[in-house]
Design a protein around this motif. Structure first.
Motif, PDB file in Angstrom:
ATOM      1  N   VAL A   1      -3.740  49.326  58.481  1.00 16.83           N
ATOM      2  CA  VAL A   1      -3.808  48.303  57.431  1.00 16.83           C
ATOM      3  C   VAL A   1      -5.202  48.265  56.810  1.00 16.83           C
ATOM      4  O   VAL A   1      -5.358  48.179  55.585  1.00 16.83           O
ATOM      5  CB  VAL A   1      -3.413  46.924  57.996  1.00 16.83           C
ATOM      6  N   ILE A   2      -6.223  48.328  57.653  1.00 18.98           N
ATOM      7  CA  ILE A   2      -7.600  48.333  57.144  1.00 18.98           C
ATOM      8  C   ILE A   2      -7.833  49.564  56.252  1.00 18.98           C
ATOM      9  O   ILE A   2      -8.447  49.471  55.188  1.00 18.98           O
ATOM     10  CB  ILE A   2      -8.609  48.308  58.311  1.00 18.98           C
ATOM     11  N   ALA A   3      -7.323  50.703  56.701  1.00 22.42           N
ATOM     12  CA  ALA A   3      -7.471  51.921  55.902  1.00 22.42           C
ATOM     13  C   ALA A   3      -6.774  51.762  54.556  1.00 22.42           C
ATOM     14  O   ALA A   3      -7.308  52.176  53.510  1.00 22.42           O
ATOM     15  CB  ALA A   3      -6.891  53.114  56.658  1.00 22.42           C
ATOM     16  N   GLY A   4      -5.577  51.171  54.560  1.00 21.14           N
ATOM     17  CA  GLY A   4      -4.869  50.936  53.312  1.00 21.14           C
ATOM     18  C   GLY A   4      -5.637  50.007  52.388  1.00 21.14           C
ATOM     19  O   GLY A   4      -5.707  50.234  51.175  1.00 21.14           O
ATOM     20  N   LEU A   5      -6.242  48.967  52.947  1.00 19.63           N
ATOM     21  CA  LEU A   5      -7.035  48.037  52.138  1.00 19.63           C
ATOM     22  C   LEU A   5      -8.269  48.720  51.558  1.00 19.63           C
ATOM     23  O   LEU A   5      -8.654  48.462  50.411  1.00 19.63           O
ATOM     24  CB  LEU A   5      -7.445  46.828  52.987  1.00 19.63           C
ATOM     25  N   ILE A   6      -8.899  49.597  52.337  1.00 15.33           N
ATOM     26  CA  ILE A   6     -10.057  50.343  51.833  1.00 15.33           C
ATOM     27  C   ILE A   6      -9.630  51.253  50.671  1.00 15.33           C
ATOM     28  O   ILE A   6     -10.315  51.343  49.645  1.00 15.33           O
ATOM     29  CB  ILE A   6     -10.711  51.168  52.959  1.00 15.33           C
ATOM     30  N   GLY A   7      -8.483  51.921  50.835  1.00 13.67           N
ATOM     31  CA  GLY A   7      -7.975  52.762  49.760  1.00 13.67           C
ATOM     32  C   GLY A   7      -7.675  51.959  48.504  1.00 13.67           C
ATOM     33  O   GLY A   7      -8.002  52.389  47.389  1.00 13.67           O
ATOM     34  N   TYR A   8      -7.076  50.773  48.671  1.00 11.64           N
ATOM     35  CA  TYR A   8      -6.773  49.926  47.517  1.00 11.64           C
ATOM     36  C   TYR A   8      -8.055  49.435  46.850  1.00 11.64           C
ATOM     37  O   TYR A   8      -8.153  49.416  45.610  1.00 11.64           O
ATOM     38  CB  TYR A   8      -5.921  48.729  47.946  1.00 11.64           C
ATOM     39  N   ALA A   9      -9.033  49.052  47.662  1.00 10.65           N
ATOM     40  CA  ALA A   9     -10.307  48.584  47.107  1.00 10.65           C
ATOM     41  C   ALA A   9     -10.996  49.692  46.310  1.00 10.65           C
ATOM     42  O   ALA A   9     -11.546  49.446  45.229  1.00 10.65           O
ATOM     43  CB  ALA A   9     -11.219  48.097  48.233  1.00 10.65           C
ATOM     44  N   ALA A  10     -10.953  50.918  46.828  1.00  7.30           N
ATOM     45  CA  ALA A  10     -11.556  52.045  46.103  1.00  7.30           C
ATOM     46  C   ALA A  10     -10.846  52.266  44.776  1.00  7.30           C
ATOM     47  O   ALA A  10     -11.489  52.524  43.746  1.00  7.30           O
ATOM     48  CB  ALA A  10     -11.494  53.306  46.961  1.00  7.30           C
ATOM     49  N   ALA A  11      -9.515  52.152  44.772  1.00  7.40           N
ATOM     50  CA  ALA A  11      -8.758  52.309  43.529  1.00  7.40           C
ATOM     51  C   ALA A  11      -9.117  51.206  42.539  1.00  7.40           C
ATOM     52  O   ALA A  11      -9.285  51.465  41.333  1.00  7.40           O
ATOM     53  CB  ALA A  11      -7.254  52.290  43.826  1.00  7.40           C
ATOM     54  N   TRP A  12      -9.263  49.976  43.019  1.00  5.96           N
ATOM     55  CA  TRP A  12      -9.610  48.851  42.134  1.00  5.96           C
ATOM     56  C   TRP A  12     -10.988  49.050  41.514  1.00  5.96           C
ATOM     57  O   TRP A  12     -11.192  48.781  40.318  1.00  5.96           O
ATOM     58  CB  TRP A  12      -9.569  47.548  42.927  1.00  5.96           C
ATOM     59  N   ILE A  13     -11.936  49.529  42.297  1.00  4.08           N
ATOM     60  CA  ILE A  13     -13.288  49.766  41.776  1.00  4.08           C
ATOM     61  C   ILE A  13     -13.255  50.844  40.679  1.00  4.08           C
ATOM     62  O   ILE A  13     -13.891  50.707  39.630  1.00  4.08           O
ATOM     63  CB  ILE A  13     -14.241  50.176  42.915  1.00  4.08           C
ATOM     64  N   ILE A  14     -12.504  51.920  40.925  1.00  2.00           N
ATOM     65  CA  ILE A  14     -12.377  52.986  39.921  1.00  2.00           C
ATOM     66  C   ILE A  14     -11.725  52.427  38.655  1.00  2.00           C
ATOM     67  O   ILE A  14     -12.178  52.688  37.528  1.00  2.00           O
ATOM     68  CB  ILE A  14     -11.548  54.155  40.477  1.00  2.00           C
ATOM     69  N   ALA A  15     -10.642  51.651  38.820  1.00  2.00           N
ATOM     70  CA  ALA A  15      -9.923  51.102  37.678  1.00  2.00           C
ATOM     71  C   ALA A  15     -10.778  50.102  36.906  1.00  2.00           C
ATOM     72  O   ALA A  15     -10.593  49.923  35.688  1.00  2.00           O
ATOM     73  CB  ALA A  15      -8.628  50.433  38.147  1.00  2.00           C
ATOM     74  N   TRP A  16     -11.708  49.454  37.571  1.00  2.00           N
ATOM     75  CA  TRP A  16     -12.599  48.494  36.900  1.00  2.00           C
ATOM     76  C   TRP A  16     -13.769  49.202  36.223  1.00  2.00           C
ATOM     77  O   TRP A  16     -14.160  48.847  35.105  1.00  2.00           O
ATOM     78  CB  TRP A  16     -13.126  47.493  37.934  1.00  2.00           C
ATOM     79  N   ALA A  17     -14.313  50.222  36.866  1.00  2.00           N
ATOM     80  CA  ALA A  17     -15.540  50.860  36.369  1.00  2.00           C
ATOM     81  C   ALA A  17     -15.280  51.848  35.234  1.00  2.00           C
ATOM     82  O   ALA A  17     -16.051  51.901  34.265  1.00  2.00           O
ATOM     83  CB  ALA A  17     -16.262  51.565  37.520  1.00  2.00           C
ATOM     84  N   PHE A  18     -14.215  52.631  35.332  1.00  2.00           N
ATOM     85  CA  PHE A  18     -13.998  53.693  34.338  1.00  2.00           C
ATOM     86  C   PHE A  18     -13.835  53.159  32.917  1.00  2.00           C
ATOM     87  O   PHE A  18     -14.486  53.650  31.986  1.00  2.00           O
ATOM     88  CB  PHE A  18     -12.793  54.538  34.745  1.00  2.00           C
ATOM     89  N   PRO A  19     -12.949  52.158  32.663  1.00  2.00           N
ATOM     90  CA  PRO A  19     -12.773  51.703  31.278  1.00  2.00           C
ATOM     91  C   PRO A  19     -14.010  51.000  30.711  1.00  2.00           C
ATOM     92  O   PRO A  19     -14.149  50.897  29.491  1.00  2.00           O
ATOM     93  CB  PRO A  19     -11.591  50.717  31.377  1.00  2.00           C
ATOM     94  N   ARG A  20     -14.892  50.492  31.550  1.00  2.00           N
ATOM     95  CA  ARG A  20     -16.066  49.748  31.082  1.00  2.00           C
ATOM     96  C   ARG A  20     -17.278  50.631  30.842  1.00  2.00           C
ATOM     97  O   ARG A  20     -18.370  50.130  30.557  1.00  2.00           O
ATOM     98  CB  ARG A  20     -16.405  48.637  32.088  1.00  2.00           C
ATOM     99  N   GLY A  21     -17.090  51.932  30.992  1.00  2.00           N
ATOM    100  CA  GLY A  21     -18.171  52.848  30.661  1.00  2.00           C
ATOM    101  C   GLY A  21     -19.248  52.987  31.718  1.00  2.00           C
ATOM    102  O   GLY A  21     -20.326  53.515  31.435  1.00  2.00           O
ATOM    103  N   PHE A  22     -18.991  52.530  32.934  1.00  2.00           N
ATOM    104  CA  PHE A  22     -19.987  52.669  33.995  1.00  2.00           C
ATOM    105  C   PHE A  22     -20.102  54.125  34.480  1.00  2.00           C
ATOM    106  O   PHE A  22     -21.074  54.477  35.129  1.00  2.00           O
ATOM    107  CB  PHE A  22     -19.635  51.764  35.182  1.00  2.00           C
ATOM    108  N   VAL A  23     -19.077  54.902  34.193  1.00  2.00           N
ATOM    109  CA  VAL A  23     -19.092  56.324  34.544  1.00  2.00           C
ATOM    110  C   VAL A  23     -18.846  57.117  33.269  1.00  2.00           C
ATOM    111  O   VAL A  23     -17.827  56.907  32.605  1.00  2.00           O
ATOM    112  CB  VAL A  23     -18.017  56.665  35.590  1.00  2.00           C
TER     113      VAL A  23
END
Length: 618
Positions: free
Chosen positions: A193-215
């Motif tokens: 479960v912790i691993a799944g939450l880490i994977g989801y958190a990583a996906a959320w960070i990517i989904a938040w950062a990419f459209p805002r031009g941070f990368v």
């Protein structure tokens, strides 16, 4: 270092070479890759991955599997799950424990393994895996629902199979100390479960950062790959094989967060997955050891038969009992279950650990896992299309034509292609424009072709060629540019840009699809000629009636559009290339109604030009 470079180059050549041969011959790519690796490895001794990479081989393969699982997760959209979710959840929730139980019984009573080894190996056997299922589906012609069920099962079950093996191993590891299942299983589930939450958190960070031009755009793919590998390694540090859960969750979550900027990297991640699958399969078969094969006993042969004809069928049929999945599709799913690199990689890891715990049968797992992989890949790879045909779950085998834009000209073309048994689909966002096509019995799709939802509502798999022929030339160019990476730049077409006037409005050639007709007819040109009575004609060529004979009986102004080979393959006449017609081909042409019609249409065009000149003068 030179040896490692040679091995890397050879793996690439063999893997991609096998894929190319599979494309040319229609043979299963996974079978050819296994054969290529086996010949280069144990048969001829040219390739020895273990000697070249040593202790780095297992981590390399593990990271490759993680990237493949992540890429597979990116292809899983919950909108597709809403259509087929009942079958998917049954195959996961009921199928995994049931397959584990039946596999354990077969391992103990048929293969003669001791209970700990049989239970652990059966846990790994619930894995089918995208490394084998995806190439199999790519080269087969299976209908959308059974293909989707196989794809979802393969990707979702991969981490579950690894967790089953971990649970079994941890139990037998601590059972001597008086530990119980209640003490062992909950911590492993919490870790997952912790691993799944880490994977989801990583996906959320990517989904938040990419459209805002941070990368920046040029760093998006490298950042994504590094994050996937980092998440995999971090979660594996928490618990063995928990990284597979994390990257699968990360891929599925990211696919359903509507990140528009991810569309631009889809072709790249597909190419990465193809390279990894090819390389891993070559390394897998090249690592096979004859000494391990010599441990193969007659009971193992019976075990393979039990796995193919008892364990898998019983698992699927019981899991899907009383479901909405038709019986023919259930039987198809009951047969298709190839195993791949994940099975061998995890078996190799736990074989050593079981041997350290004193279970002598542990070393047998490596050879037995290879036997399962080879048997299932050969059996299912060579029979998937045959079984699909028997059970009537086979999709269109002839190449299909997707036409974007319902106009009188495209409807006439669709009628002609439909009449020679070419699968055709006419797409338009207007019900009114589609009405004549529906009345003529032509398959249609009402919707915007560039809408992301179309990818899930319309199965594009049967269509190998696309023609964009709406009234908007810029839109046609956009459609061709969008679908060129998926269908192929040589398989997307649009009409030409017409005459020399208005050059400033012409679209860049790098964005446009290939121009239909050697004459470069534009949208306005074909519509005008159709109003003058031009029609599509089909001409069957033979040994006694070749293309020159066909040109002799057709009106002089006839323009050849395409020819259809006996196997359904379409070849177009363009300004850049002209296919060579042969006996058995059907030529589709666009021509005036006859000699008289040609003279009348020419007079009409002259009158139209004269009228336009008078208007400009006035």
């Amino acid at each position: 270092m030179e040896q490692q470079a040679f091995v890397i180059a050879l793996v690439g050549i063999l893997g991609i070479g096998a894929q190319w041969v599979a494309w040319r011959t229609g043979w299963p790519a996974i079978v050819l890759m296994l054969a290529a690796g086996f010949l280069a490895g144990p048969a001829l001794g040219i390739l020895d991955p273990q000697a070249a990479f040593g202790d780095m081989l297992v981590p390399m393969i593990s990271i490759g599997v993680a990237l493949i699982l992540f890429e597979g997760g990116l292809s899983l959209d919950f909108r597709e799950l809403r259509k087929y979710g009942g079958g998917v959840w049954r195959l996961v929730i009921i199928g995994v424990p049931l397959g584990w139980l039946l596999g354990s019984l077969a391992g103990y009573y048929v293969a003669g393994l001791v209970w700990p080894v049989a239970i652990l190996f059966a846990g790994i056997l619930v894995v089918t895996g995208p490394t084998v299922v995806m190439p199999l589906l790519r080269q087969s012609t299976v209908q959308q629902r059974p293909a989707a069920l196989l794809k979802w099962e393969a990707i979702v079950n991969d981490p579950f199979g690894a967790l089953c093996a971990v649970i079994a191993y941890e139990y037998f590891r601590y059972v001597g100390d008086g530990a119980t299942m209640v003490e062992i299983v909950p911590p492993l589930i919490i870790a997952a479960v912790i691993a799944g939450l880490i994977g989801y958190a990583a996906a959320w960070i990517i989904a938040w950062a990419f459209p805002r031009g941070f990368v920046p755009e040029f760093l998006k793919v490298p950042v994504l790959l590094v994050v996937v590998v980092g998440v995999f390694v971090l979660c594996n540090a928490i618990e063995h094989e928990a990284g597979l859960v994390a990257v699968t969750v990360m891929g599925i979550a990211l696919a359903n967060m509507n990140v528009a900027s991810l569309r631009s990297i889809h072709p790249f991640k597909q190419n990465i997955a193809l390279l990894l699958v090819s390389g891993i399969f070559i390394l897998l078969s090249a690592s096979l050891d004859f000494a391990q094969l010599r441990q193969f006993e007659w009971q193992f042969g019976l075990f393979l038969l039990a796995l193919l004809f008892v364990v898998r069928p019983a698992t699927v049929l019981i899991s899907l009992a009383f479901s909405s999945v038709p019986w023919n599709e259930r039987l198809f799913l009951a047969w298709i279950a190839p195993r791949g690199i994940v099975l061998v990689a995890i078996s190799g890891l736990f074989a050593l650990r079981l041997s350290d715990l004193g279970y002598a049968d542990g070393s047998i797992l490596i050879g037995l896992s290879f036997a399962v992989v080879v048997t299932t890949i050969v059996a299912h790879g060579f029979t998937i299309n045959i079984v699909a045909k028997w059970l009537k779950v086979r999709g269109e085998s002839r190449p299909g034509l997707l036409i974007v834009g319902a106009t009188p000209w495209t409807i006439a073309l669709a009628k002609q292609m439909h009449g020679i048994s070419t699968p055709v689909m006419l797409v338009d966002a207007s019900w009114l424009r589609l009405k004549p096509a529906r009345a003529a019995g032509i398959p249609t799709y009402h919707g915007e072709i560039l809408n992301e939802a179309t990818e899930h509502n319309l199965d594009l798999t049967p269509f190998n060629v696309l023609i964009a022929a709406t009234d908007n030339e810029a839109y046609n160019t956009l459609v061709c540019s969008e679908f060129a990476p998926e269908i192929g730049t040589d398989s997307v077409y649009q009409l030409g840009e017409g005459g020399d006037d208005g050059d400033h409005r012409k679209m860049p050639a790098s964005l446009r699809g290939r121009a239909l007709f050697a004459s470069g007819f534009s949208v306005a040109d074909v519509h005008q000629r159709q109003m003058e009575g031009w029609v599509f004609r089909k001409t069957k060529l033979s040994d006694h009636f070749d293309i020159e004979d066909a040109k002799g009986v057709l009106p002089e102004a006839t323009n050849m559009l395409l020819l259809v080979k006996p196997n359904g393959r379409m070849r177009f006449f363009t300004h850049a290339s002209a296919p060579e017609p042969q006996a058995g081909d059907v030529v589709i042409s666009f021509s005036p109604p006859g000699k008289k019609g040609e003279e009348e249409s020419a007079a009409a065009r002259r009158a139209a030009k004269a009228g336009a000149a008078k208007v400009q003068t006035a």
